[in-house]
Design a protein around this motif. Structure first.
Motif, mmCIF file in Angstrom:
data_model
loop_
_atom_site.group_PDB
_atom_site.id
_atom_site.type_symbol
_atom_site.label_atom_id
_atom_site.label_comp_id
_atom_site.label_asym_id
_atom_site.label_seq_id
_atom_site.Cartn_x
_atom_site.Cartn_y
_atom_site.Cartn_z
ATOM 1 N N LEU A 148 0.956 -1.139 0.063
ATOM 2 C CA LEU A 148 0.146 0.461 0.392
ATOM 3 C C LEU A 148 0.663 0.628 0.251
ATOM 4 O O LEU A 148 0.451 2.268 -0.602
ATOM 5 C CB LEU A 148 -1.442 -0.096 1.162
ATOM 6 C CG LEU A 148 -2.263 -0.903 1.015
ATOM 7 C CD1 LEU A 148 -2.931 -1.089 2.529
ATOM 8 C CD2 LEU A 148 -2.952 -0.900 -0.215
ATOM 9 N N GLN A 149 1.448 1.284 0.802
ATOM 10 C CA GLN A 149 3.203 2.178 0.389
ATOM 11 C C GLN A 149 3.617 2.674 -0.498
ATOM 12 O O GLN A 149 3.677 3.805 -1.180
ATOM 13 C CB GLN A 149 3.793 2.117 1.501
ATOM 14 C CG GLN A 149 3.999 2.439 3.004
ATOM 15 C CD GLN A 149 4.576 2.446 3.950
ATOM 16 O OE1 GLN A 149 5.366 3.037 4.293
ATOM 17 N NE2 GLN A 149 3.649 1.146 4.765
ATOM 18 N N VAL B 85 2.087 1.965 -3.040
ATOM 19 C CA VAL B 85 1.434 2.285 -4.376
ATOM 20 C C VAL B 85 1.131 4.157 -3.661
ATOM 21 O O VAL B 85 1.720 4.772 -5.188
ATOM 22 C CB VAL B 85 0.295 2.441 -4.133
ATOM 23 C CG1 VAL B 85 -1.518 1.787 -5.242
ATOM 24 C CG2 VAL B 85 -0.162 0.523 -4.862
ATOM 25 N N GLU B 86 1.611 4.188 -2.425
ATOM 26 C CA GLU B 86 1.640 5.973 -2.700
ATOM 27 C C GLU B 86 2.598 6.746 -3.447
ATOM 28 O O GLU B 86 2.506 7.529 -3.847
ATOM 29 C CB GLU B 86 1.346 5.997 -1.099
ATOM 30 C CG GLU B 86 0.224 6.305 -0.277
ATOM 31 C CD GLU B 86 0.890 5.724 1.169
ATOM 32 O OE1 GLU B 86 1.976 6.836 1.346
ATOM 33 O OE2 GLU B 86 -0.078 5.896 1.860
ATOM 34 N N GLU C 222 2.639 7.506 -7.328
ATOM 35 C CA GLU C 222 1.781 8.630 -7.753
ATOM 36 C C GLU C 222 2.792 9.904 -8.006
ATOM 37 O O GLU C 222 2.970 10.476 -8.780
ATOM 38 C CB GLU C 222 1.083 8.854 -6.015
ATOM 39 C CG GLU C 222 -0.477 8.454 -6.355
ATOM 40 C CD GLU C 222 -0.993 8.793 -5.387
ATOM 41 O OE1 GLU C 222 -2.520 10.096 -5.662
ATOM 42 O OE2 GLU C 222 -1.168 8.336 -4.333
ATOM 43 N N SER D 213 2.036 -1.099 -11.552
ATOM 44 C CA SER D 213 1.175 -0.352 -11.807
ATOM 45 C C SER D 213 1.011 -2.605 -11.616
ATOM 46 O O SER D 213 -0.653 -3.102 -11.453
ATOM 47 C CB SER D 213 0.549 -0.855 -12.895
ATOM 48 O OG SER D 213 1.109 -0.762 -13.680
ATOM 49 N N LEU E 178 0.058 -8.354 -4.526
ATOM 50 C CA LEU E 178 -1.525 -8.812 -3.322
ATOM 51 C C LEU E 178 -2.173 -10.564 -3.623
ATOM 52 O O LEU E 178 -3.061 -11.007 -2.510
ATOM 53 C CB LEU E 178 -2.101 -7.982 -3.487
ATOM 54 C CG LEU E 178 -1.841 -6.824 -3.012
ATOM 55 C CD1 LEU E 178 -3.054 -5.292 -3.245
ATOM 56 C CD2 LEU E 178 -2.232 -6.334 -1.238
ATOM 57 N N TYR F 169 -0.800 -0.851 7.717
ATOM 58 C CA TYR F 169 -0.564 0.052 7.145
ATOM 59 C C TYR F 169 -0.617 1.556 8.193
ATOM 60 O O TYR F 169 -0.184 2.166 7.897
ATOM 61 C CB TYR F 169 -1.569 -0.167 6.116
ATOM 62 C CG TYR F 169 -2.251 1.443 5.270
ATOM 63 C CD1 TYR F 169 -0.678 1.944 4.396
ATOM 64 C CD2 TYR F 169 -2.765 1.673 5.088
ATOM 65 C CE1 TYR F 169 -0.575 2.207 3.557
ATOM 66 C CE2 TYR F 169 -2.656 3.297 4.321
ATOM 67 C CZ TYR F 169 -1.277 3.183 3.701
ATOM 68 O OH TYR F 169 -1.387 4.580 2.780
ATOM 69 N N ARG G 41 -4.213 13.150 -1.329
ATOM 70 C CA ARG G 41 -2.863 12.766 -1.417
ATOM 71 C C ARG G 41 -2.506 10.918 -1.998
ATOM 72 O O ARG G 41 -1.889 10.567 -2.411
ATOM 73 C CB ARG G 41 -1.833 13.318 -0.688
ATOM 74 C CG ARG G 41 -0.701 13.321 -1.090
ATOM 75 C CD ARG G 41 0.402 14.008 -0.226
ATOM 76 N NE ARG G 41 0.812 13.696 0.783
ATOM 77 C CZ ARG G 41 0.759 14.052 1.801
ATOM 78 N NH1 ARG G 41 -0.226 15.590 1.931
ATOM 79 N NH2 ARG G 41 1.237 13.299 3.422
ATOM 80 N N HIS G 42 -3.882 10.311 -0.857
ATOM 81 C CA HIS G 42 -3.408 9.109 -0.481
ATOM 82 C C HIS G 42 -4.451 7.326 -1.024
ATOM 83 O O HIS G 42 -4.844 7.309 -0.953
ATOM 84 C CB HIS G 42 -3.694 8.759 0.958
ATOM 85 C CG HIS G 42 -2.505 9.015 2.192
ATOM 86 N ND1 HIS G 42 -2.217 9.996 2.277
ATOM 87 C CD2 HIS G 42 -0.627 8.593 2.267
ATOM 88 C CE1 HIS G 42 -1.072 10.295 2.690
ATOM 89 N NE2 HIS G 42 -0.493 9.204 2.720
ATOM 90 N N ARG G 43 -5.386 8.933 -2.238
ATOM 91 C CA ARG G 43 -6.432 8.063 -3.107
ATOM 92 C C ARG G 43 -6.358 6.897 -3.472
ATOM 93 O O ARG G 43 -6.725 5.846 -3.768
ATOM 94 C CB ARG G 43 -7.293 9.192 -4.021
ATOM 95 C CG ARG G 43 -6.240 9.615 -4.875
ATOM 96 C CD ARG G 43 -6.940 10.876 -5.532
ATOM 97 N NE ARG G 43 -6.434 11.368 -7.140
ATOM 98 C CZ ARG G 43 -4.373 11.741 -6.691
ATOM 99 N NH1 ARG G 43 -4.335 11.739 -5.794
ATOM 100 N NH2 ARG G 43 -4.597 11.655 -8.136
ATOM 101 N N LEU G 44 -4.782 7.077 -3.780
ATOM 102 C CA LEU G 44 -4.312 5.661 -4.706
ATOM 103 C C LEU G 44 -4.283 4.726 -4.011
ATOM 104 O O LEU G 44 -4.982 3.547 -3.911
ATOM 105 C CB LEU G 44 -3.331 5.503 -5.846
ATOM 106 C CG LEU G 44 -3.011 5.158 -7.046
ATOM 107 C CD1 LEU G 44 -4.141 4.802 -7.935
ATOM 108 C CD2 LEU G 44 -2.602 5.664 -7.482
ATOM 109 N N ALA G 45 -3.770 4.520 -2.617
ATOM 110 C CA ALA G 45 -3.875 3.967 -1.628
ATOM 111 C C ALA G 45 -4.765 3.193 -0.761
ATOM 112 O O ALA G 45 -4.979 2.042 -1.039
ATOM 113 C CB ALA G 45 -2.805 4.016 -0.497
ATOM 114 N N VAL H 97 -6.565 1.034 -3.580
ATOM 115 C CA VAL H 97 -6.155 0.089 -4.125
ATOM 116 C C VAL H 97 -6.937 -0.940 -3.041
ATOM 117 O O VAL H 97 -6.951 -2.379 -2.975
ATOM 118 C CB VAL H 97 -4.463 -0.303 -4.108
ATOM 119 C CG1 VAL H 97 -3.938 -1.644 -3.979
ATOM 120 C CG2 VAL H 97 -4.178 0.427 -5.201
ATOM 121 N N LEU I 289 -4.660 1.704 -11.167
ATOM 122 C CA LEU I 289 -2.591 1.945 -11.428
ATOM 123 C C LEU I 289 -2.697 2.515 -12.460
ATOM 124 O O LEU I 289 -1.511 2.745 -12.587
ATOM 125 C CB LEU I 289 -1.904 0.401 -10.853
ATOM 126 C CG LEU I 289 -2.157 0.473 -9.284
ATOM 127 C CD1 LEU I 289 -1.746 -0.986 -8.265
ATOM 128 C CD2 LEU I 289 -1.559 1.841 -8.191
#
Lengths: 500, 181
Positions: A218-219, A221-222, A225, A392, A399, A427, B103-107, B110, B141
């Motif tokens: 999850l980190q 994915v942050e 961006e 991606s 997961l 998380y 800012r964390h919308r993607l996390a 998912v 993603l």
């Protein structure tokens, strides 16, 4: 000993075991070359694949991933300046400038040879040190064992993360999580509240996967961006001259041996590991160097120190696991789990009851080091291309693999629900800077600590025995010293943080 | 394990950023630890009702109670520390939470997909649930171009149907089948 050694070798040198080891090495190198994909995650994902294998084949395959992982982290560290794993942070200091100055092949080849020698030294130390230590450990009673776990937990809590209080908190949280489910002595259900989900407690592998894989992904994915798209991992032309690099590596024998020994020692301390070893080895090499000013500009000494230091932790970490039944790191905990899945009890008696397995593991370490060397030297260019996989793809695929790993352990759907819960909790903790390593070690060591505490008091209700038995007292003093040392270190750091 | 530590610190340290974030962070610590204190205190009381043994001085509840008691003290210690941080920083500018969530919308996206996936595994079976999750997560993603979409489709099929086949026929471990299998 000789008998056990040959029996172990007999099981190890079979076509199927060597083939799965080779696959493990390749998987380890690729996995840790991908930024954000740690060795722990690679090992965790390998575990379910080993369930159907013979015990030695399973653990040898995982050791291959382990040793391969320590070498693979250098690829992105050298070429992108992004450590593939935290254990290759110091590698970026010199390997990256070296690569940027037009010598990526030299940086990679130096790293590969240094990793090989580091792993070799650690395997030799492991073979020499683990058996005598285990012989002493067999004589430990329940008091000493409980004190040993207290010591291990304090070391872990004080070494990991920024705040010791938070480290202790997550460690104790792990100890508590381990108490959910059946009591290890009486079988009484604890904290299950008649909920099916909690009836079997928290299997520590589910906790491990949830904490280290799900929360980490999850980190990732942050970060995705903010990641620049289309950045090439591999420079167009990589001149790769392994023999020149071998000569250059051997030109610094003291650096190589010192860094490897630092790695072994740090690896043997519970809670330390590659991430600390590479920085410490680098620091020692810089202090001892005649040209310390060149460190950070692309000097081979820096690459050698970091890579031999982090690879040497692989063997060092196995010393407390084999001799004492205490996992030095999360990776060692998963290795422990793979043996427990096969019904093999971990502890000082391991070497006495399953000598062939332990000596087989020693030989597997050596074999894995050679395999990594050969695989890296011959396939480096190929790996460089394969590892350029976008996040991606990696995040969803891993997961799914996490779900498979959590389910396949006990064939229970409730375990994947627990995985989700643990992942979300992990998380949240990681976002708030709570170290996660002590939590996992707490879950693993919890039942051992409780069983030994209760056994000790069953044998003799006099609790002062924890303080009057010499080894137990020594371990408790060491625990206090480790806490005091950590507090002192943090107090020293505070003024510099304030001025910064 | 510890091999994770420095990376986690660099990624998750919101604390060092600005006073706004520091105060919000301290508040988050206060809320988390406050909730944990309540939970642990409840469990501490519950553990007192666990049966004792005539064979040993410590019963089933003693060790968890010992751990919970220390945990409560440590949680309170962290709360005191964080209260100081909270007091020493000024109030956050309006919209901080909204900006943080954005800012964390993607996390979070998912995570939501992952939660849906896990819930749907028993209902749809591993193969179909994984297929849908892999396609949707890759789209979320940022997979957009036709070539990437084709690769994403291949990956989705490989790691749903392929993984199921590998575990069922090679490792003899049957993953959840679902009604459509």
């Amino acid at each position: 000993m000789t008998e056990a050694l040959f029996a172990g070798m007999d099981q190890l040198f079979t076509l199927s075991t060597m083939a799965t080891m080779l696959l493990g090495v390749v998987a380890g190198v690729i996995a840790s070359a991908i930024p954000g994909f740690t060795i722990t995650m690679a090992i965790v994902l390998t575990l379910p694949l080993t369930f159907t294998m013979a015990p030695l084949q399973g653990i040898a395959t995982m050791l291959a991933v382990y040793v391969g992982g320590y070498s693979g982290g250098l690829i992105s560290a050298a070429l992108l300046g992004i450590p593939g794993t935290p254990s290759s942070v110091a590698t970026t200091f010199d390997a990256f400038p070296m690569a940027r100055s037009g010598q990526p092949g030299r940086a990679l080849a130096l790293g590969i040879w240094s990793s090989f020698f580091g792993a070799l030294v650690s395997a030799i130390v492991l073979i020499i040190a683990a058996p005598p230590l285990a012989m002493i450990a067999v004589k430990l009673g329940a008091w000493e064992y409980f004190s040993l776990i207290i010591f291990a937990m304090t070391v872990v809590a004080s070494l990991v993360g920024k705040s010791m209080l938070k480290g202790v908190m997550t460690g104790l949280l792990g100890l508590f999580i381990a108490t959910v489910g059946a009591d290890p002595m009486m079988g009484v259900a604890r904290f299950t509240f008649d909920i099916d989900l909690l009836a079997n407690g928290f299997p520590f592998l589910v906790v491990l996967i949830g904490i280290f894989a799900v929360s980490q992904l999850l980190q990732e994915v942050e970060d995705a961006e903010q990641t620049q798209h289309g950045k090439q991992l591999i420079p167009a032309n990589v001149a790769f001259k392994p023999l020149d690099a071998l000569r250059e590596t051997l030109a610094y024998p003291i650096n190589l041996i010192r860094s490897s020994l630092v790695g072994v020692f740090i690896g043997a301390v519970p809670g330390a590991g590659g991430s600390i070893a590479n920085l410490l080895a680098y620091d020692q090499a810089k202090r001892a160097s005649k040209t310390p000013e060149e460190f950070g500009t692309g000097t081979p000494e820096g690459v050698i120190a970091s890579e031999s230091g982090n690879s040497a932790t692989s063997g060092g970490g196995l010393i407390p696991m084999i001799a004492l039944g205490i996992p030095g790191s999360a990776v060692d905990a998963v290795l422990m789990a793979s043996l427990m899945v096969h019904g093999i009890g971990i502890g000082p008696r391991l070497i006495l009851d399953h000598g062939d397995l332990v000596y087989g593991m020693f030989m597997a370490m050596l074999l894995a080091a050679f395999m990594v060397l050969v695989v890296c030297l011959f396939s480096m260019r190929f790996f460089l291309r394969v590892t350029n996989v976008p996040r991606s793809v990696i995040v969803p695929v891993v997961l799914v693999c996490c779900v498979v790993g959590a389910f396949a352990l006990n064939n229970r759907v409730t375990d994947i629900y627990l995985l989700l819960g643990v992942g979300i909790f992990g998380y949240i903790l990681s976002k708030l800077d709570y170290p996660l390593a002590p939590l996992v070690l707490g879950v693993i060591l919890g039942p051992i600590a409780e069983t030994n505490l209760r056994r000790a008091l069953m044998t003799d209700e006099n609790w002062t025995l924890f303080f009057t038995r010499p080894i137990s007292l020594t371990l408790l003093i060491l625990a206090v010293v480790s806490v005091a040392f950590a507090i002192r270190q943090r107090l020293r750091q505070r003024p510099s943080e304030k001025t910064a | 394990m510890s091999s994770q530590a420095p990376l986690q610190q660099t990624r998750s340290s919101d604390r060092g950023a600005d006073p706004d974030t520091r105060r919000a962070n301290a508040l988050a610590h206060l809320v988390l630890n406050g909730a944990l204190v309540v939970l642990f205190a409840t469990l501490f009381v519950h553990a007192g009702a666990l049966p004792s043994s005539m064979w040993e001085p410590l019963g089933s509840g003693s060790f968890p109670r010992l751990v919970l008691a220390v945990l409560i003290m440590i949680n309170l210690g962290i709360m005191v520390q964080e209260w100081r941080h909270y007091r020493s920083n000024t109030a956050a500018a309006p919209g901080l939470v909204r900006r943080w969530l954005w800012r964390h919308r993607l996390a979070f996206g998912v995570l939501a997909l992952f939660a849906l996936y896990i819930i749907s595994v028993p209902a749809l079976g591993f193969r179909l649930a994984s297929l849908f999750f892999l396609v949707l997560a890759q789209l979320a993603l940022g997979v957009r171009r036709p070539r990437s979409l084709a690769i994403a489709a291949v990956i989705a099929v490989t790691f749903s149907f392929g993984l199921d086949w590998l575990f069922r026929d090679v490792f003899i471990i049957s993953l959840p089948r679902g009604p459509f299998s």
